[in-house]
Design a protein around this motif. Sequence first.
Motif, mmCIF file in Angstrom:
data_model
loop_
_atom_site.group_PDB
_atom_site.id
_atom_site.type_symbol
_atom_site.label_atom_id
_atom_site.label_comp_id
_atom_site.label_asym_id
_atom_site.label_seq_id
_atom_site.Cartn_x
_atom_site.Cartn_y
_atom_site.Cartn_z
ATOM 1 N N THR A 169 0.981 -1.175 0.107
ATOM 2 C CA THR A 169 -0.119 0.078 -0.001
ATOM 3 C C THR A 169 1.026 1.228 -0.030
ATOM 4 O O THR A 169 2.067 1.256 0.325
ATOM 5 C CB THR A 169 -1.009 -0.015 1.303
ATOM 6 O OG1 THR A 169 -0.121 0.100 2.301
ATOM 7 C CG2 THR A 169 -1.735 -1.250 1.371
ATOM 8 N N ARG A 170 0.298 2.373 0.005
ATOM 9 C CA ARG A 170 0.740 3.737 0.024
ATOM 10 C C ARG A 170 1.622 3.722 1.229
ATOM 11 O O ARG A 170 2.788 4.378 1.384
ATOM 12 C CB ARG A 170 0.007 4.554 -0.291
ATOM 13 C CG ARG A 170 0.536 6.269 -0.157
ATOM 14 C CD ARG A 170 1.768 6.682 -1.026
ATOM 15 N NE ARG A 170 2.253 7.796 -0.654
ATOM 16 C CZ ARG A 170 1.813 9.333 -1.105
ATOM 17 N NH1 ARG A 170 0.770 9.286 -1.775
ATOM 18 N NH2 ARG A 170 2.745 10.172 -0.478
ATOM 19 N N GLU A 171 1.028 3.457 2.389
ATOM 20 C CA GLU A 171 1.552 3.596 3.510
ATOM 21 C C GLU A 171 2.849 2.703 3.777
ATOM 22 O O GLU A 171 3.788 3.116 4.174
ATOM 23 C CB GLU A 171 0.489 3.293 4.533
ATOM 24 C CG GLU A 171 -0.452 4.253 4.739
ATOM 25 C CD GLU A 171 -1.592 4.333 3.698
ATOM 26 O OE1 GLU A 171 -1.522 3.188 2.901
ATOM 27 O OE2 GLU A 171 -2.131 5.151 3.552
ATOM 28 N N GLU A 172 2.841 1.464 3.172
ATOM 29 C CA GLU A 172 3.899 0.717 3.382
ATOM 30 C C GLU A 172 5.062 1.064 2.522
ATOM 31 O O GLU A 172 6.333 1.003 2.849
ATOM 32 C CB GLU A 172 3.563 -0.753 3.008
ATOM 33 C CG GLU A 172 2.558 -1.489 3.754
ATOM 34 C CD GLU A 172 1.940 -2.719 3.135
ATOM 35 O OE1 GLU A 172 1.664 -3.707 4.206
ATOM 36 O OE2 GLU A 172 1.702 -2.827 2.162
ATOM 37 N N ILE A 173 4.766 1.375 1.230
ATOM 38 C CA ILE A 173 5.730 2.193 0.259
ATOM 39 C C ILE A 173 6.423 3.387 1.053
ATOM 40 O O ILE A 173 7.683 3.551 1.306
ATOM 41 C CB ILE A 173 5.296 2.337 -0.797
ATOM 42 C CG1 ILE A 173 4.815 1.212 -1.454
ATOM 43 C CG2 ILE A 173 6.253 3.248 -1.835
ATOM 44 C CD1 ILE A 173 3.898 1.385 -2.836
ATOM 45 N N ASP A 174 5.424 4.262 1.677
ATOM 46 C CA ASP A 174 6.094 5.484 2.437
ATOM 47 C C ASP A 174 7.095 5.068 3.577
ATOM 48 O O ASP A 174 8.194 5.538 3.567
ATOM 49 C CB ASP A 174 4.903 6.184 3.245
ATOM 50 C CG ASP A 174 4.117 7.202 2.201
ATOM 51 O OD1 ASP A 174 4.777 7.209 1.096
ATOM 52 O OD2 ASP A 174 3.102 7.601 2.430
ATOM 53 N N ALA A 175 6.866 4.051 4.094
ATOM 54 C CA ALA A 175 7.642 3.615 5.609
ATOM 55 C C ALA A 175 9.123 3.174 4.899
ATOM 56 O O ALA A 175 10.046 3.691 5.321
ATOM 57 C CB ALA A 175 6.991 2.412 6.069
ATOM 58 N N VAL A 176 9.092 2.359 3.718
ATOM 59 C CA VAL A 176 10.317 1.729 3.287
ATOM 60 C C VAL A 176 11.272 3.159 2.697
ATOM 61 O O VAL A 176 12.258 3.266 2.887
ATOM 62 C CB VAL A 176 10.193 1.130 2.087
ATOM 63 C CG1 VAL A 176 11.415 0.366 1.480
ATOM 64 C CG2 VAL A 176 9.467 -0.425 2.803
ATOM 65 N N LEU A 177 10.437 4.018 1.764
ATOM 66 C CA LEU A 177 11.255 5.228 1.251
ATOM 67 C C LEU A 177 11.629 6.207 2.239
ATOM 68 O O LEU A 177 12.674 6.687 1.968
ATOM 69 C CB LEU A 177 10.150 5.791 0.299
ATOM 70 C CG LEU A 177 10.281 5.307 -1.298
ATOM 71 C CD1 LEU A 177 9.252 5.756 -2.084
ATOM 72 C CD2 LEU A 177 11.379 4.689 -1.941
ATOM 73 N N THR A 178 10.959 6.283 3.313
ATOM 74 C CA THR A 178 11.311 7.405 4.523
ATOM 75 C C THR A 178 12.673 6.559 4.943
ATOM 76 O O THR A 178 13.655 7.473 5.220
ATOM 77 C CB THR A 178 10.271 7.187 5.443
ATOM 78 O OG1 THR A 178 9.080 7.968 4.702
ATOM 79 C CG2 THR A 178 10.539 8.418 6.495
ATOM 80 N N ARG A 179 12.546 5.397 5.163
ATOM 81 C CA ARG A 179 13.872 4.751 6.007
ATOM 82 C C ARG A 179 14.946 4.938 4.908
ATOM 83 O O ARG A 179 16.145 5.195 5.319
ATOM 84 C CB ARG A 179 13.412 3.301 6.150
ATOM 85 C CG ARG A 179 14.647 2.508 6.805
ATOM 86 C CD ARG A 179 14.113 1.116 7.065
ATOM 87 N NE ARG A 179 15.191 0.317 7.420
ATOM 88 C CZ ARG A 179 15.453 -0.950 7.309
ATOM 89 N NH1 ARG A 179 14.218 -1.672 7.005
ATOM 90 N NH2 ARG A 179 16.566 -1.744 7.809
ATOM 91 N N ALA A 180 14.770 4.607 3.652
ATOM 92 C CA ALA A 180 15.781 4.806 2.714
ATOM 93 C C ALA A 180 16.274 6.275 2.542
ATOM 94 O O ALA A 180 17.439 6.389 2.183
ATOM 95 C CB ALA A 180 15.488 4.280 1.315
#
Length: 440
Positions: A169-180
């Motif tokens: 989901t958008r939220e799951e993608i946000d979490a990974v990109l924010t970490r990266a």
Amino acid sequence: MADKTEADITGVPATPSPKASVDRIGGRKLKPATMMMGHGFDPALSEGSLKPPIFLTSTFVFPSAAAGKRHFEGVTGKRPGGSDGLVYSRFNGPNQEILEDRLAVWEEAEDALAFSSGMSAIATLFLSMVKPGDTIVHSGPLYAATETLIARVLGKFGVTWLDFPAGATREEIDAVLTRAATGRVALIYLESPANPTNALVDIEAVAASRDAIFADADEKPPIAIDNTFLGPLWHQPLRHGADLVVYSLTKYAGGHSDLVAGGLLGTKAHINVIRSMRNTIGTICDPHTAWMLLRSLETLELRMSRAGENAAKVCAYLKDHPKVEHVGYLGFLEGAAGKERQADIYRRHCSGAGSTFSLYLKGGEAEAFAFLDGLRIAKLAVSLGGTETLASHPAGMTHLSVADDRKAALGITDNLVRISIGVEDADDLIADFTQALDAI
């Protein structure tokens, strides 16, 4: 008295002036299937030959020293956009350039490049984008060789990776990109549908997440996607936010299981960077392969359409077979319990379900092997997108090198068989699958 020339006799020049490719007739924009018959090639430049000759030469003669210098300014990157003319077959050639023009047509891309294999396209893309300390964010699963290239090969040079599941989901993608984003993200790399599970990636969500998280960054990481399973007929990622699209042209584009090649298309700015790397390491495809691909592109729509129709009939039969646990076919997403997210992505991104799917049999490796060994029409071989139907065992073949725990997490199980439907008669294929299932 001098011999009369053809022009003297007919009043018509023996070699007519080159003509520009036609992409519109009376205001109507021509479809890709039409443009595959002549786009990018003028018979007047090749003795009137209806089809492009194969240009088997290593080097090309410059019209002048100044032209040679200008051509090298393009191939060395001193001037963007590549060479203005033909230089050397590691850089360009007539067959490859015609092929690249036609590849770009299918997705209305600004530019395209041809490579010696799908993996050479992917490797050249990665090498042109990353440097030590960078992070690649990618969807999962990926083709096993791609995962190996990222984790094991680039990992040796200080490149790290983070991933999210294909259906995130958008939220799951946000979490990974924010970490990266705490470091430099060189590239966001996707594969949709994923190999071999057929899971879809929400490209629009990835693009929205990238644009939001990197809104204040000096540069946004480009989004590249492997579109081999559905493209270019049923999926066109550039329309949904991708910057670059990668193909194993070995598959549907080649379509006859008789060549190996890769393609990459997208924005001119990104293609220029990748072209410079290709020029340096020499991953361009050879002229004969390019010529064969030009032949194949003429029937791409016909072949993919027939294979797609066959797959729909075969999957409808397999869906309710007592020895089948589940069929991972995109045409079954609508209304399926627990598949609402995937169905939504499919509606927004895809125009067809394709002809490659995952078949989960009841049992494990023994049952999968018995089914594969029982096939008589379908061939037991890796790859996909050919005129013939192919079947393989990802866990024991293409994804054998993937760690067992990661295979389990990605749904690449021992009872999974990947099937690519060809252009045979659908009822004959159903008969073949019936007797192979009976053999379990």
